[in-house]
Design an enzyme around this catalytic site. Structure first.
Site, PDB file in Angstrom:
ATOM      1  CB  CYS A 178      -0.701  -0.017   1.340  1.00  0.00           C
ATOM      2  SG  CYS A 178      -1.500  -1.634   1.955  1.00  0.00           S
ATOM      3  CG  ASN A 202       3.236   0.346   2.395  1.00  0.00           C
ATOM      4  OD1 ASN A 202       3.235  -0.935   1.478  1.00  0.00           O
ATOM      5  ND2 ASN A 202       4.240   1.067   2.073  1.00  0.00           N
ATOM      6  N   GLY A 203       3.277  -3.227   3.675  1.00  0.00           N
ATOM      7  CA  GLY A 203       4.113  -4.473   3.708  1.00  0.00           C
ATOM      8  C   GLY A 203       3.445  -5.715   3.814  1.00  0.00           C
ATOM      9  CG  MET A 224      21.937 -30.164 -15.269  1.00  0.00           C
ATOM     10  SD  MET A 224      22.028 -28.707 -16.686  1.00  0.00           S
ATOM     11  CE  MET A 224      20.294 -29.114 -17.465  1.00  0.00           C
ATOM     12  CD  GLU A 255      21.530 -13.439 -13.172  1.00  0.00           C
ATOM     13  OE1 GLU A 255      22.090 -12.567 -12.647  1.00  0.00           O
ATOM     14  OE2 GLU A 255      20.675 -13.979 -12.416  1.00  0.00           O
ATOM     15  CE  LYS A 296      20.291 -20.114  -9.507  1.00  0.00           C
ATOM     16  NZ  LYS A 296      21.565 -19.989  -9.583  1.00  0.00           N
TER      17      LYS A 296
END
Length: 1447
Positions: A108, A339-340, A586, A1006, A1074
C-alpha cells in the site's frame, strides 16, 4: 471534475520556475485518476495560480493539441472488461490454515497528518484526501478497472458533524466522554440488517450500554466500481453511551469487549461474515471501502462536510494481490495502517493461538475468555497484526510499546543502542523470549486517538518520509510531494530508517523521534535487572574429539535412518571439509517423493516456501546485521503482565546443538527437561502402529508439561536399536507434539528439542524448526563427520595436500557453520530475518501426504494432492530400518541416485539414453528416430504429475491436414532463461538463431547481451560467418539476438540499449531450480568476454542478489513494470514466477500491475549452479501452479489481460498439450533445448568442465561444441508435428480450441508403488474458459503506461532536435510525485538510436519539485539531470553514467 473546468497547466518551461506560485490565489487541479481506468499514470495534482495561468509552449498548435489530448483524452485499455471477513467464535484452539493466509496479500501507500496543538480542522481531512489522490499509483484495481482494492481514513471522531445530525434527528447532543461510535459494515439484505442490529443492540444492553441511535452513513454509490458495488455492505454508525466508566481507557476497553462479544454471537449466524466493525471507539473512527483513493471523499459525503474536523488523519491506499471484493480488508484497520507484508503470519497466528490460555490481566476482570480469539486466518496479515496490537493496547500498553514488542528493531548489532541506550536493548532482550517478531517488510502507522505514530520494520524495506512545519503540523507519508507544503515553512524533515519510530503526542504537542520514544518505553520497568538476574546463555561446549561408535555400528545406523552414500559424500562430508553447502547444477529431474519407486525420508515430501512479488526475498549476506539464529528455550510467560519471572529462559546462539550442549540443557534445574523416546512397535503388525504411538507420545508430552517440564527432548537415540522398534520419523514426532500442545493450550509452557539421527541437511533442520523444534542435536551427522575425518582416505588426502587440513573438532564446527549459513539462506528466501519467527511457522508445502497425516501432524499446511496414510508412511520408514537388519546387509551405503544419475538408481527425466535418442533424431532429421525418442518418454516410469493423466475426447478424429500448421504452433515456443556465462557463447547464440528462424523466442537469461548479435547476418558463406566465426550451420538473415531479455535491477549486464532492443522484457522474480535466490556464476566461468558483458572482472564469482532485491511489495513490482514500459513502450513485460501454493493470488497482483505475460516455472527447472538443497527442496510442480494461476485469473476477471507461459521439464508435444489443457498459452523448453544442441547431461556445469562445450567458458572445450541451429529447429518442428497429431486424434483443429479444457484430461489407470490415495481433482477442476481466445490474448497490444511526462519532453521541439541532431539543450521543468520514471522513455529513445555511449549531444534538464518513483532511471551518457527538490524511491535506477545533483 468536468474537463471544461481544467485550466492550462504550466509544466514545461525554458527557464526555472518555483514549485509553488507566490500568488495567494492557489488553484488545486486534480485530474481524475486514470491509473485504474487505463492502468495509466495516477492523478496529477498541480498547484496553479488562479490569476496567472500560463500555457504550455510548444512549437506548433498541433503539438500542443497532441500533448493535451495525450493527457486528457485517454484511450481505453486494450484489455477492457465489463462488468468476508469471518471471525470464528469456536473456543477450541485451531491452528492457522495456510490456504486462508495465502488467499490475501497486499501492499500500500500510507501516511498521516497531525496537528500538534490538537486543533481539529476540516483542512486536515482535506489534505489527507488530497495526499491519497497523489498515491493512487500505489494502489490497485479489480478487473473492472474501477473497483479499488481499498482506501480509507482514520480520524478522531467528528463530534460537530454528529451533534449536527443528532440535532436534526431530535436527539440530544452527545456526551463526548461517555459516548462510543461504531462504524459498521452490515449485511446487504434488509432483513439481515435488522437481525444483525438486534444482536448488536442486545449485546450492548447486556453489557449495560445504552444505544442512543443508528445513523445510515450518507454515501454516493455512483462512484463505486462494478465489483465493489456487488459486495458493498450496508454502512451505518451506532452511538452508544457507556455510563459505568469514567476513564477513557476503561471506556475503550468496554467497547472492545462489546465488539468481541458481538463478533462471537454473529459467528454462528449465516450472516456472520457480513458483519464487520471498522471501528468502535470513543476516540477514533475509520471511513474505508473498496474504493479508489480519489473517490473516497466523493463516496463518503461526510468527508466533504466542513463540520468533519479532526486534529489528525491516517490515510491508506491498498494494493491487494487478490481481487476478491472484501470491504473489511481495506485500511486503516482499527489501530494500524500497514504498508507491507508479514511473512511469518502463519507462525504468528499459531503462537497467538497457543498463548490464549495464558493471557491474563487484572484490567479484564477475569473476562479474558470472552475476548478470544485474538487472530483470524481468514483475515489479512494486516488485520491480524492490528488485532495483536489492539489486544496489547487495550490491556494497558501504549501504542509505541505495543509496536516495539510486535515489530522489534535489529538491536543486537546496533552500536548506538548498545553504548548509549542499554535500557532499550534490555527491553528487547526481555521481550524476545515472550513474543516472536511479526517479521516482514512493514511501514506501520498507528493511533489510539491520543498518540499518532509510525514505525518501520527491522530491514527498513518500505519508504517513509516525515516533516514538520512552523504551524505545528507533522506529516508522515510513503512518498514526498503528496501534500503541497511550502519549503520555507518546514522546520524538521527526515526519513525513517530500519527499525525506527516517530510519534506525536496530541495531548502534549510533543514529537518524539526514535531514541526518545524507545527510552521512554524502556524506562517503564527494570528490564535490565530482570534479564541479568533470570535470563542465561547456554555455554558453548567443545565438540567430541573421537568417534563414539565403531564403523560397523555407524553404518548400521546410517542405513536404518535412511542415509545414502550421496548424503554422506556430497552433503555431510562437503560441509565438514568446506564449511558450506555443496553446489550442484541442472534441475531436480527425479520423480516427486510420492511418485518415486524408491523410499524417501519424510522431509522429501516438504518443499520450502519462498517470497515472490508480494514480499521480498532478502540477502543473508547483505542483510546479515538484521538476521539472527538466536532462540530462547523455556516457558513463555503471560505477555499481558510484566515481571522478572517471564525472563527465566536460556538463550541459544543457534538451533544447532552438539552433544555437550544438549547435556547442559538436560541438567538445567529450571527447565526440568523430559526425554521422550520416539520409536514405534511393530511386533503386532504395522497397521495402526505408527498412529497409536503418536497418540501415546502426545499423551506423554502433555503429562510432562503439566508436571512442570519446560523442555521436551524428542529422541531416537538408543544404546541398541531394535529390529521391531523402528524410529518414528523425527519430523513427524516433533510436528505432532507441537500441534497437540497448541490445541491443548500448553505450547507456551515448554520448548521442543530434537535429539536425532535423522537430520543432516539444511532442509531437514528447517523442516524440524519450522514445525516446532527450537533446536536440534544431529548426533549421527556429527558422528559421521568424526568418522570421515578419522578415515584413512581423508587423512591421506590431507597429507598429500589434496584437501585442506581440518581437525576432527573443526570438521564438526564446519558442518554446523554450513547448517547455520544454510538456515539463514532458507529464512531469507521467505524474507524472514529471525529464526525465532520461523520456528513453528510451517512455511512449507506438502506434496504426497494424506489428509489423516496432515490433520494430525501438520495441521494448517497445504497438501493439495493427498498421499500417504500413516500405515503407508510406516512401511516406507520400515523399508529403511530393515536394511540394517537383513542378512545380506550391504557393507557400504546404498547410492539411491537422487542427485546424480546412475544405472539402477532413481529415474532421471534427463538421462543418457534420452539424450542419445534425441541427438540422433535432430542431427539426422529422422522422424523414425524421433518416434523412438517419443516412445522412450511414453514408457518412462511416472516422473511428474502429468504422467498420471491422459487425454480423452468426445469428438471424432480429423485428418492432420486440417490442424493448424507447425509454423504457427512453434511461435508459442520459448527457451529458458539460460545466461551467457552459465552456458557457452556457442550454445547461447545457436539457441537464439534457431528460435528466431522459427518465430519463437529465446531468452537471454541474466548477464546482458553483445550488441553484435542484434543485426541480421549478411556475410554467411557455406554456413560460416566472420561476424560469429565460432558458429556453424548459419544462414544469411539469421539473427542471434534473444527476443526475451531478462532484467532485474540487481542484475548484471542490463543497460538502456539492452532494454531498448528487446521484443520482450522478463523480470525474473524467481527461478525454478532455486526460487528466492539470485543467479550464481562461479568465478572460473567469468571469462574476459563474460566479464565485459557483465561490467565485472574476470575470475570473480558473480552472485546476484535474491530476485528481486528492490522489489519489496507488489506495488514495487508494478513500478518496475511501469519503468520497463517506459524505457521500451513496444516491449511486452513478462514476470517469471515459480509454482507454489498461493501463486494464483500473486499472479492476480502481477496482472493488475500491468504485466503483459506471466510465466509459471516448475521446481524442476535447470540451473548452472545452485546449492543442492535449493535444487531439491523449493518450488512446486508447474501443473499445480499453472492450474491455480489460470483459474484464479479467470475467477477474478483478469485472465484476458495476460499471456500465460509455463516451463519446467518440457520434452514433448504431450507436455505442450497437457499445459494447454491446464490453461497455458505459451510453452518454455529449457534443458531439453540444450540437449538438442549437444548437451550430454554430464551434470558438471558448475565446474566449467563441460565435455562438449555447452556449459563451459574454456576455449578448448567450447571448440568441441557439436550443435548447429538447425538441430534445435528440427526438434521444435518435431514437437509441433506431435502436437498436430494429438490434436487431430482429439478432433480439434487448433491449440486455441483446447486451452483451459481440463475436461479433455482424465486420470490414467496406473498403480503407484507407495499409495493409491493421490487426488488429482484440483488439476482436473474447471472454473470456466477465458472470454477471449488464446490467439487474441497473445496478439493484444503492449499494455500502456498512459500519458507520461516523458511524452511532453519528447514532444518539445528543442529536446527532440537535440536528440535527433546531437545538440545541446537546457530545460527547466516542474515535476510532481505522480511523474514516475521521468526521463526513462527519453533514455530509451536515445539508447535505441545511439547505443549506450554513442550520443554526442547534451540534454541538461533541471526538474523542480517532488519527483515520483524511479526518477532519472536508465539514463544514457549525454543526459545530465538535476533535481531541485526531493525524490521518492529508486532514484537513478540502473544507471551506468548518472550525473545527478539533488539539492
Amino acid at each position: 471534475m468536468a474537463l471544461q473546468s481544467l485550466s492550462p497547466i504550466p509544466h514545461l518551461s525554458s527557464k526555472p520556475t518555483s514549485l509553488f506560485s507566490s500568488d495567494n490565489g492557489l488553484l488545486l487541479v486534480d485530474f481524475v485518476c486514470f491509473y485504474c481506468k487505463s492502468k495509466a499514470t495516477a492523478s496529477r495534482r498541480l498547484a496553479l495560480s488562479a490569476n496567472t495561468r500560463s500555457k504550455r509552449r510548444f512549437s506548433t498548435a498541433a503539438a500542443a493539441n497532441n500533448s493535451v489530448r495525450a493527457i486528457l483524452d485517454l484511450p481505453s485499455s486494450p484489455t477492457s472488461f465489463s462488468a468476508s471477513d469471518h471471525r470464528s467464535s469456536t473456543p477450541q484452539p485451531k491452528v492457522a490454515n495456510l490456504e486462508d493466509i495465502i488467499s490475501e496479500r497486499g501492499a500500500c501507500g500510507v501516511g498521516f497528518i497531525a496537528n500538534l496543538e490538537n486543533k481539529a480542522s476540516h483542512g486536515i481531512v482535506k489534505d489527507a484526501l488530497a495526499a491519497l489522490s497523489c498515491m493512487e499509483h500505489r494502489g490497485g484495481c479489480g478487473a473492472d478497472n474501477d473497483s479499488g482494492d481499498g482506501s480509507g481514513l482514520m480520524t478522531s471522531i467528528p463530534w460537530d458533524l454528529f451533534d449536527n445530525w443528532a440535532e436534526n434527528q431530535g436527539i440530544a447532543s452527545f456526551d463526548k466522554l461517555h459516548t462510543g461510535v461504531g462504524m459498521i459494515f452490515l449485511p446487504k439484505d434488509d432483513n439481515l440488517v435488522e437481525k444483525s442490529k438486534n444482536v448488536i443492540v442486545n449485546t450492548f444492553r447486556q453489557e449495560g450500554l445504552e444505544v442512543l441511535g443508528w445513523r445510515p452513513v450518507p454515501v454516493n454509490t455512483s462512484v463505486v466500481g462494478f465489483y465493489a458495488k456487488e459486495a458493498m455492505p450496508n454502512i451505518q454508525q451506532v452511538f452508544v453511551r457507556v455510563v459505568k466508566e469514567e476513564n477513557v481507557d476503561d471506556i475503550e476497553r468496554e467497547l472492545y469487549i462489546c465488539r468481541k462479544l458481538i463478533e462471537r454471537a454473529a459467528a454462528s449466524e449465516s450472516w456472520g461474515s457480513e458483519l464487520y466493525f471498522c471501528s468502535l471507539s470513543n476516540q477514533t473512527i475509520v471511513y474505508k471501502g473498496m474504493l479508489r483513493s480519489e473517490v473516497l471523499g466523493l463516496f463518503y459525503s461526510d468527508l466533504q462536510n466542513d463540520l468533519y474536523k479532526s486534529p489528525f488523519a491516517i490515510y491508506h491506499r491498498r494494493y491487494s494481490t487478490n481481487t476478491s471484493p472484501r470491504w473489511p480488508l481495506a485500511q486503516p484497520m482499527r489501530f494500524l495502517g500497514h504498508n507491507g507484508e508479514i511473512n511469518t503470519i502463519q507462525g504468528n497466528l499459531n503462537w497467538m493461538q497457543s498463548r490464549e490460555t495464558s493471557l491474563k490481566s487484572p484490567v479484564w476482570c477475569g473476562r479474558e475468555n470472552e475476548i478470544r480469539p485474538f487472530g483470524n486466518p481468514k483475515a489479512s496479515d494486516s488485520a491480524n497484526l492490528d488485532s495483536a496490537a489492539e489486544l496489547l493496547i487495550r490491556s494497558g500498553r501504549t501504542p509505541d510499546e505495543a509496536l516495539m514488542i510486535l515489530v522489534p528493531e535489529a538491536y543486537k548489532n546496533h552500536p548506538t543502542l548498545t553504548i548509549k541506550y542499554p535500557e532499550v536493548v534490555d527491553f528487547y532482550d526481555y521481550y524476545k523470549g515472550q513474543m516472536e517478531a511479526w517479521d516482514g517488510p512493514a511501514l506501520l502507522l498507528f493511533s489510539d486517538g491520543k498518540t499518532v505514530g509510525a514505525c518501520l520494520d527491522r530491514n527498513g524495506l518500505r519508504p517513509a518520509r516525515y516533516w514538520r512545519t512552523i504551524d505545528n503540523v507533522v506529516y508522515v507519508a510513503s512518498e514526498v510531494g503528496v501534500v503541497p507544503v511550502d519549503d520555507s515553512k518546514i522546520t524538521m524533515k527526515g526519513r525513517l530508517g530500519p527499525g525506527m519510530m516517530i510519534t506525536a503526542d496530541l495531548l502534549s504537542g510533543q514529537v518524539y523521534e526514535n531514541t526518545k520514544v524507545k527510552k521512554r518505553v524502556a524506562a517503564l520497568n527494570p528490564y535490565g535487572k530482570w534479564v541479568s538476574e533470570n535470563m542465561r546463555s547456554l555455554k558453548p561446549e567443545k565438540f567430541l574429539s573421537a568417534t563414539v561408535l565403531d564403523n560397523e555400528t555407524i553404518l548400521k545406523r546410517q542405513q536404518a535412518f535412511g542415509y545414502s552414500s550421496e548424503d554422506v559424500q556430497m552433503i555431510i562430508e562437503t560441509m565438514a571439509s568446506q564449511g558450506k553447502e555443496p553446489t550442484f547444477c541442472m534441475g531436480d529431474d527425479i520423480p516427486l517423493a510420492i511418485l518415486s519407486q524408491k523410499p524417501h525420508m519424510l522431509y522429501d515430501y516438504f518443499k520450502q516456501r519462498f517470497a515472490q512479488v508480494t514480499n521480498p526475498a532478502i540477502d543473508p549476506l547483505r542483510e546479515g546485521l538484521v538476521m539472527s539464529l538466536e532462540v530462547n528455550i523455556g516457558k513463555r510467560g503471560n505477555i499481558l503482565e510484566v515481571g522478572p519471572e517471564n525472563s527465566s529462559q536460556i538463550i541459544l546462539s543457534s538451533p544447532v546443538l552438539n552433544e555437550g550442549e544438549l547435556k547442559s540443557l538436560l541438567k538445567d534445574p529450571q527447565l526440568r527437561a523430559q526425554i521422550l523416546p520416539s520409536f514405534f512397535d511393530i511386533r503386532k503388525g504395522v497397521e495402526g502402529s505408527l498412529e497409536k504411538t503418536l497418540y501415546k507420545l502426545c499423551e506423554a508430552a502433555d503429562e510432562a508439561v503439566r508436571n512442570g517440564s519446560q523442555l521436551l527432548v524428542l529422541s531416537d537415540r538408543a544404546d541398541e536399536l531394535e529390529a521391531t522398534q523402528p524410529a518414528i520419523p523425527i519430523l513427524l514426532a516433533v510436528a505432532t507434539v507441537h500441534q497437540h500442545l497448541i490445541q491443548n493450550g500448553l505450547r507456551m509452557s515448554a520448548s521442543i528439542v530434537a535429539d536425532t539421527a535423522q537430520c543432516f541437511s539444511t532442509h531437514q533442520f528447517a523442516c524440524l524448526i519450522g514445525n516446532g523444534a527450537s533446536a536440534v542435536c544431529p548426533y549421527l551427522a556429527l558422528e559421521t563427520c568424526r568418522q570421515w575425518r578419522l578415515s584413512s582416505k581423508t587423512v591421506n588426502l590431507m597429507r598429500n595436500g589434496k584437501m585442506p587440513t581440518v581437525t576432527i573438532e573443526q570438521s564438526q564446527i564446519n558442518f554446523c557453520k554450513a547448517i547455520k549459513a544454510g538456515l539463514l539462506k532458507i529464512l531469507s528466501k521467505m524474507g524472514i530475518s529471525l529464526l525465532s519467527s520461523y520456528c513453528g511457522a510451517q512455511i512449507f508445502e506438502i506434496y504426497g501426504l494424506g489428509k489423516e497425516v496432515v490433520d494430525l501432524s501438520f495441521c494448517g499446511s497445504v497438501s493439495k494432492i493427498g498421499g500417504l496414510t500413516f500405515d503407508e508412511l510406516a512401511r516406507e520408514t520400515l523399508s529403511f530400518w530393515v536394511k540394517a537388519y537383513s542378512a545380506d546387509t550391504a557393507k557400504r551405503l546404498e547410492n539411491f541416485g537422487f542427485i546424480q544419475f546412475r544405472p539402477g538408481g532413481e529415474y532421471h527425466g534427463n538421462n543418457p539414453e534420452m539424450s542419445k535418442l534425441l541427438h540422433k533424431a535432430v542431427r539426422q532429421k529422422s522422424e523414425s528416430a524421433f518416434s523412438i525418442y517419443q516412445q522412450h518418454l511414453t514408457n518412462r516410469p511416472v516422473n511428474v504429475l502429468r504422467d498420471l493423466l491422459e487425454f480423452k475426447s468426445d469428438r471424432a478424429p480429423i485428418p492432420v491436414g486440417k490442424v493448424e500448421p507447425a509454423s504457427s504452433i512453434v511461435q508459442r515456443f520459448c527457451t529458458g532463461g539460460m545466461s551467457l556465462g552459465a552456458i557457452s557463447r556457442e550454445t547461447h547464440e545457436a539457441i537464439a538463431i534457431a528460435m528466431n528462424r522459427l518465430g519463437g523466442k529465446s531468452n537471454s537469461g541474466e548477464g546482458g547481451e553483445d550488441p553484435i548479435r542484434w543485426s541480421p547476418l549478411t556475410d554467411v558463406v557455406d554456413g560460416y560467418s566472420p561476424t560469429l566465426p565460432h558458429l556453424k550451420g548459419l544462414q544469411n538473415g539469421d539473427t542471434a539476438t534473444s527476443a526475451i531479455k531478462q532484467v532485474a535491477s540487481g542484475r548484471f549486464g542490463v543497460t538502456p540499449t539492452f532494454l531498448a532492443n528487446a521484443d520482450q522484457l522478463e523480470i525474473k522474480i524467481a527461478q525454478g531450480a532455486k526460487p528466492g535466490e539470485g543467479g550464481q556464476l562461479p568465478g572460473k566461468k567469468v571469462s574476459a568476454y563474460i566479464a565485459r558483458l557483465r561490467n565485472s572482472k574476470p575470475g570473480v564469482p558473480l552472485i546476484s542478489p535474491p530476485p528481486h532485491h528492490d522489489i519489496y511489495s507488489i506495488e514495487d513490482l508494478a513500478q518496475l513494470i511501469f519503468d520497463l514500459h517506459q524505457v521500451n513502450p513496444k516491449a511486452k513485460v513478462s514476470v517469471k514466477l515459480v509454482a507454489e501454493a498461493g501463486i494464483g493470488t500473486v499472479a492476480s497482483g502481477v496482472s493488475k500491475g500491468n504485466a503483459d505475460i506471466i510465466q509459471i516455472s516448475g521446481h524442476d527447472g535447470g540451473t548452472g549452479a545452485s546449492p543442492i538443497s535449493s535444487i531439491k527442496h523449493a518450488g512446486g510442480p508447474w501443473e499445480l501452479g499453472l492450474t491455480e494461476t489460470h483459474q484464479t485469473l479467470i475467477e477474478n476477471g483478469l485472465r484476458e489481460r495476460v499471456i500465460l507461459r509455463v516451463d519446467g521439464g518440457f520434452k514433448s508435444g504431450v507436455d505442450v498439450l497437457m499445459a494447454a489443457a491446464m490453461g497455458a498459452d505459451e510453452y518454455g523448453f529449457g534443458s531439453v533445448a540444450m540437449i538438442a544442441t549437444g548437451c550430454v547431461m554430464a551434470r558438471i556445469c558448475h565446474t566449467n568442465n563441460c565435455p562438449v562445450g555447452v556449459a563451459s567458458q574454456r576455449e578448448e572445450l567450447r571448440a568441441r561444441f557439436p550443435g548447429v541451429p538447425g538441430d534445435l529447429v528440427n526438434f521444435f518442428l518435431y514437437v509441433a508435428e506431435e502436437v498436430r497429431g494429438i490434436l487431430a486424434q482429439l478432433g480439434y483443429e487448433k491449440l486455441d480450441d483446447i486451452i483451459g479444457r481440463t475436461d479433455l484430461l482424465k486420470p490414467r489407470d496406473i498403480s503407484l508403488v507407495k499409495t493409491q490415495h493421490l487426488d488429482l481433482n484440483y488439476i482436473l477442476s474447471s472454473v470456466g474458459l477465458p472470454k477471449w481466445s488464446s490467439t487474441a490474448i497473445r496478439n493484444q497490444e503492449v499494455h500502456s503506461n498512459g500519458p507520461v511526462l516523458d511524452d511532453i519532453l519528447l514532444a518539445d521541439p528543442e529536446i527532440s532536435n537535440a536528440i535527433e541532431n546531437e545538440k545541446e539543450v537546457h530545460k527547466t521543468i516542474k515535476i510532481y510525485n505522480v511523474d514516475r520514471a521521468a526521463c526513462g522513455r527519453v533514455a530509451g529513445v536515445i539508447a535505441k538510436k545511439y547505443g549506450d555511449s554513442g550520443f554526442a549531444g547534451q540534454l541538461n534538464i533541471t526538474f523542480t519539485g517532488s519527483a515520483g518513483q524511479s526518477f532519472a532511471c536508465f539514463l544514457t551518457p549525454g543526459m545530465n539531470i538535476r533535481l531541485i527538490g526531493e525524490a521518492n524511491d529508486y532514484v537513478g535506477k540502473l544507471n551506468w553514467n548518472l550525473r545527478q545533483l539533488l539539492s
